[in-house]
Structures are given as structure tokens and as C-alpha cells.
Design an enzyme around this catalytic site. Structure first.
Site, PDB file in Angstrom:
ATOM      1  N   HIS A  98       7.891  -5.018 -10.649  1.00 26.24           N
ATOM      2  CA  HIS A  98       7.905  -4.670 -12.072  1.00 26.24           C
ATOM      3  C   HIS A  98       6.583  -4.936 -12.786  1.00 26.24           C
ATOM      4  O   HIS A  98       6.397  -4.509 -13.925  1.00 26.24           O
ATOM      5  CB  HIS A  98       9.107  -5.308 -12.763  1.00 26.24           C
TER       6      HIS A  98
ATOM      7  N   GLU B  27      19.855  -9.950   4.487  1.00 26.02           N
ATOM      8  CA  GLU B  27      19.777 -10.405   3.097  1.00 26.02           C
ATOM      9  C   GLU B  27      21.085  -9.998   2.440  1.00 26.02           C
ATOM     10  O   GLU B  27      21.429  -8.805   2.405  1.00 26.02           O
ATOM     11  CB  GLU B  27      18.582  -9.756   2.387  1.00 26.02           C
TER      12      GLU B  27
ATOM     13  N   HIS C 189       8.765  -3.219  -3.039  1.00 23.48           N
ATOM     14  CA  HIS C 189       9.584  -2.092  -2.585  1.00 23.48           C
ATOM     15  C   HIS C 189       8.771  -0.817  -2.783  1.00 23.48           C
ATOM     16  O   HIS C 189       8.479  -0.438  -3.919  1.00 23.48           O
ATOM     17  CB  HIS C 189      10.872  -2.056  -3.427  1.00 23.48           C
TER      18      HIS C 189
ATOM     19  N   ARG D 275       7.952   5.094  -7.906  1.00 24.31           N
ATOM     20  CA  ARG D 275       8.044   4.875  -9.363  1.00 24.31           C
ATOM     21  C   ARG D 275       7.281   3.642  -9.836  1.00 24.31           C
ATOM     22  O   ARG D 275       6.923   3.543 -10.980  1.00 24.31           O
ATOM     23  CB  ARG D 275       9.510   4.785  -9.799  1.00 24.31           C
TER      24      ARG D 275
ATOM     25  N   ASN E  68       9.607 -10.855  -6.058  1.00 22.44           N
ATOM     26  CA  ASN E  68       9.423  -9.404  -6.047  1.00 22.44           C
ATOM     27  C   ASN E  68       8.551  -9.001  -7.243  1.00 22.44           C
ATOM     28  O   ASN E  68       8.918  -9.259  -8.396  1.00 22.44           O
ATOM     29  CB  ASN E  68      10.814  -8.742  -6.136  1.00 22.44           C
TER      30      ASN E  68
ATOM     31  N   ARG F  31       9.118   2.604  -2.994  1.00 20.73           N
ATOM     32  CA  ARG F  31      10.211   3.575  -3.102  1.00 20.73           C
ATOM     33  C   ARG F  31       9.703   4.964  -2.759  1.00 20.73           C
ATOM     34  O   ARG F  31       8.528   5.275  -2.947  1.00 20.73           O
ATOM     35  CB  ARG F  31      10.798   3.557  -4.510  1.00 20.73           C
TER      36      ARG F  31
ATOM     37  N   THR G  90      18.276  -1.055  -6.646  1.00 21.85           N
ATOM     38  CA  THR G  90      19.075  -0.864  -5.432  1.00 21.85           C
ATOM     39  C   THR G  90      20.549  -1.173  -5.704  1.00 21.85           C
ATOM     40  O   THR G  90      20.902  -2.275  -6.104  1.00 21.85           O
ATOM     41  CB  THR G  90      18.556  -1.811  -4.320  1.00 21.85           C
TER      42      THR G  90
ATOM     43  N   GLU H  96      10.379  -4.127   1.139  1.00 21.74           N
ATOM     44  CA  GLU H  96      11.695  -3.496   1.034  1.00 21.74           C
ATOM     45  C   GLU H  96      11.485  -2.007   1.212  1.00 21.74           C
ATOM     46  O   GLU H  96      10.586  -1.427   0.586  1.00 21.74           O
ATOM     47  CB  GLU H  96      12.313  -3.735  -0.338  1.00 21.74           C
TER      48      GLU H  96
ATOM     49  N   HIS I 108      19.210 -10.210  -5.489  1.00 27.28           N
ATOM     50  CA  HIS I 108      19.526  -9.114  -6.401  1.00 27.28           C
ATOM     51  C   HIS I 108      20.310  -9.605  -7.616  1.00 27.28           C
ATOM     52  O   HIS I 108      21.389 -10.166  -7.480  1.00 27.28           O
ATOM     53  CB  HIS I 108      20.311  -7.970  -5.752  1.00 27.28           C
TER      54      HIS I 108
HETATM   55  N1  PXP Z   1      16.379  -8.004  -2.776  1.00 34.64           N
HETATM   56  C1  PXP Z   1      16.428  -6.656  -2.615  1.00 34.64           C
HETATM   57  C2  PXP Z   1      16.742  -6.127  -1.259  1.00 34.64           C
HETATM   58  C3  PXP Z   1      16.150  -5.784  -3.677  1.00 34.64           C
HETATM   59  O1  PXP Z   1      16.203  -4.444  -3.491  1.00 34.64           O
HETATM   60  C4  PXP Z   1      15.782  -6.334  -4.925  1.00 34.64           C
HETATM   61  C5  PXP Z   1      15.402  -5.413  -6.049  1.00 34.64           C
HETATM   62  O2  PXP Z   1      14.217  -4.750  -5.754  1.00 34.64           O
HETATM   63  C6  PXP Z   1      15.732  -7.727  -5.055  1.00 34.64           C
HETATM   64  C7  PXP Z   1      16.059  -8.541  -3.970  1.00 34.64           C
HETATM   65  C8  PXP Z   1      15.350  -8.399  -6.345  1.00 34.64           C
HETATM   66  O3  PXP Z   1      16.314  -8.082  -7.308  1.00 34.64           O
HETATM   67  P1  PXP Z   1      16.044  -8.463  -8.822  1.00 34.64           P
HETATM   68  O4  PXP Z   1      14.848  -7.689  -9.264  1.00 34.64           O
HETATM   69  O5  PXP Z   1      17.306  -8.054  -9.507  1.00 34.64           O
HETATM   70  O6  PXP Z   1      15.805  -9.940  -8.863  1.00 34.64           O
END
Ligand code: PXP
Length: 237
Positions: A9, A150, A42, A48, A6, A44, A100, A69, A190
Site C-alpha cells: 500500500h 499461511e 504482492h 495495481r 506487507n 498482482r 485477496t 505473494e 489478512h
Molecule cells: N497475507 C496474504 C496472503 C495477503 O494476500 C495479504 C494481503 O495482501 C496479507 C497477508 C496482508 O493482509 P492485510 O493487508 O489485510 O494486513
């Protein structure tokens, strides 16, 4: 075990100055060259971090699979249908949250989720539902025409004691087994990091882990030395 990275960030860092760097699209090929099996972003509702423009550029750049996402908000669903990620993961979304929180309540919103799933499927987008590792949510998910779920690993990641961690891990293992029996491909994610990931990676029914925050944090520190060195070299007259 596959890894979805992901890259939200990277965009979060850019948004600290509202500037043009770092561009998340440039992270795509680096992640893929380093072994990422899919790229996750994602979009959003409050934009953001990832913007629509990022999503379109990333769609062009991804050579593995793009997993978007997204919430079930109509505007976001329309964007997904036009961008056509390989996969869409439906997540709950609250404006105030930092990330999330909790899984999607599929069981409590079956009609709404179903209509979004059907719309995405019509656009040839595979759909995954981000759910808590609960039987009720797996059963509700299996009644919809989704390929995947997931499992939310946040409660495992946040468990403080060894006993709690064991309990949460067991929940994930049982949920993964139950979802597979129901014919669903099982992914998870997550809050996973370099300390807690291995136990989850051992659950054979889970096919892919989606990880973001810990990888970007690690990257920032690991690359800090070379980045300082490069700057210092520029200061030589
Ligand atoms: N899976 C989903 C559905 C999420 O919403 C997120 C966070 O955006 C992640 C995985 C990844 O989580 P993390 O950034 O805590 O590794």
C-alpha cells in the site's frame, strides 16, 4: 512470533497520482530497522500497486527475507523464477477484488498448484500456500512439496460478535495444530490489526504473521503531525 510486513500500500498511495513517490523500496529498510522479519509484496496481475520494477528493486534491498505473494498465472510464475524471492506465497487472485478474498483452493486444483510449486522449488524458492483454515486444504497442501502454509485470518478479522470471533479463533488454532502435525510451518495473515492481533499471536503453532493494511494506515496518521510541521517550517520566510 515473527512479523512479515506487507508494503503494497506504499505503492497504492503512489499510484493515486501515478507519480514517483512514495517508493516502496524505501520502506524496506525502515520496516527492517523497526523489527520486520520479512518483507511481503504482492505482484498482482493487474499491477495495481507493486510493479515489476519495484519488485526487482525490493529484491536488491531486502536484507531479511522477501516473500512474494503471487497467483499461479504463468507470466507471474516466470517473473518469480527470475526475481527469486526467498519465499513465494501462492494466493487466489480475482481482478475485481479489493484485496485477496478467501484462500487458495489447493484441494480443488491440486495438479495446477503442484506444477507451479515444482517450478518454483526448482528455482530454490520456498513455497507457502495461502489457505482457509480447513482440514481438506491442509491435507491437500501437505501432499505437495511445500514447506509452509499461511492460514487466512480474514474470517476471524471480520467476525462481528465475541462468539463468532471465538469460533473463528478456535478454527485457526485447530488448523495450526493440524498443519504442524502434518509437518508444515504455519504462518497466518489478512485483516489483522492493532485490536485483533494479540489473540492470534498467542497461537503457539503459528510462526509468522503477515500484516500490511493496518500498519500502513497507522503510519499515515502517526506521521501526519511531523509531516505537517515540516511543511509549515518551509513556509517561514
Ligand atoms: N497475507 C496474504 C496472503 C495477503 O494476500 C495479504 C494481503 O495482501 C496479507 C497477508 C496482508 O493482509 P492485510 O493487508 O489485510 O494486513
Amino acid at each position: 512470533m515473527k512479523l512479515g510486513v506487507n508494503i503494497d500500500h506504499i505503492a497504492s498511495i503512489r499510484e493515486l497520482r501515478k507519480g514517483i513517490e512514495p517508493q516502496p523500496v524505501f520502506a524496506v529498510s525502515i520496516c527492517e530497522a523497526s523489527g520486520a522479519d520479512s518483507i511481503v509484496v504482492h505482484l498482482r496481475e493487474d499491477r495495481r500497486h507493486i510493479k515489476e520494477e519495484d519488485l526487482r528493486l525490493i529484491r536488491e534491498a531486502v536484507k531479511t527475507r522477501l516473500n512474494l505473494e503471487m497467483s499461479t498465472a504463468p507470466g507471474i510464475v516466470d517473473i518469480a523464477c527470475s526475481v527469486k524471492p526467498d519465499e513465494a506465497t501462492l494466493v487466489p487472485e480475482k481482478r475485481q477484488e479489493l484485496t485477496t478474498e478467501g484462500g487458495l483452493d489447493v484441494a480443488g486444483n491440486i495438479k495446477k498448484v503442484e506444477s507451479v510449486v515444482n517450478k518454483l522449488r526448482k528455482h530454490d524458492i520456498q513455497v507457502s500456500l495461502f489457505i482457509d483454515p480447513l482440514k481438506s486444504q491442509i491435507e491437500a497442501s501437505s501432499r505437495l512439496s511445500v514447506e509452509m502454509v499461511e492460514l487466512h485470518t480474514g474470517r476471524y478479522a471480520e467476525a462481528k460478535t465475541v462468539a463468532q470471533k471465538k469460533k473463528r479463533l478456535m478454527e485457526l488454532e485447530q488448523a495450526a495444530g493440524y498443519a504442524s502435525i502434518k509437518g508444515l510451518i504455519v504462518n497466518a495473515g489478512h485483516g489483522l490489526d492493532y485490536h485483533n492481533v494479540r489473540a492470534v499471536a498467542k497461537i503457539s503453532r503459528i510462526k509468522e504473521l503477515n500484516i500490511g493494511y493496518s500498519i500502513i494506515c497507522r503510519a499515515a496518521l502517526i506521521c501526519l503531525g511531523p509531516a505537517v510541521g515540516e511543511m509549515k517550517a518551509l513556509l517561514h520566510r
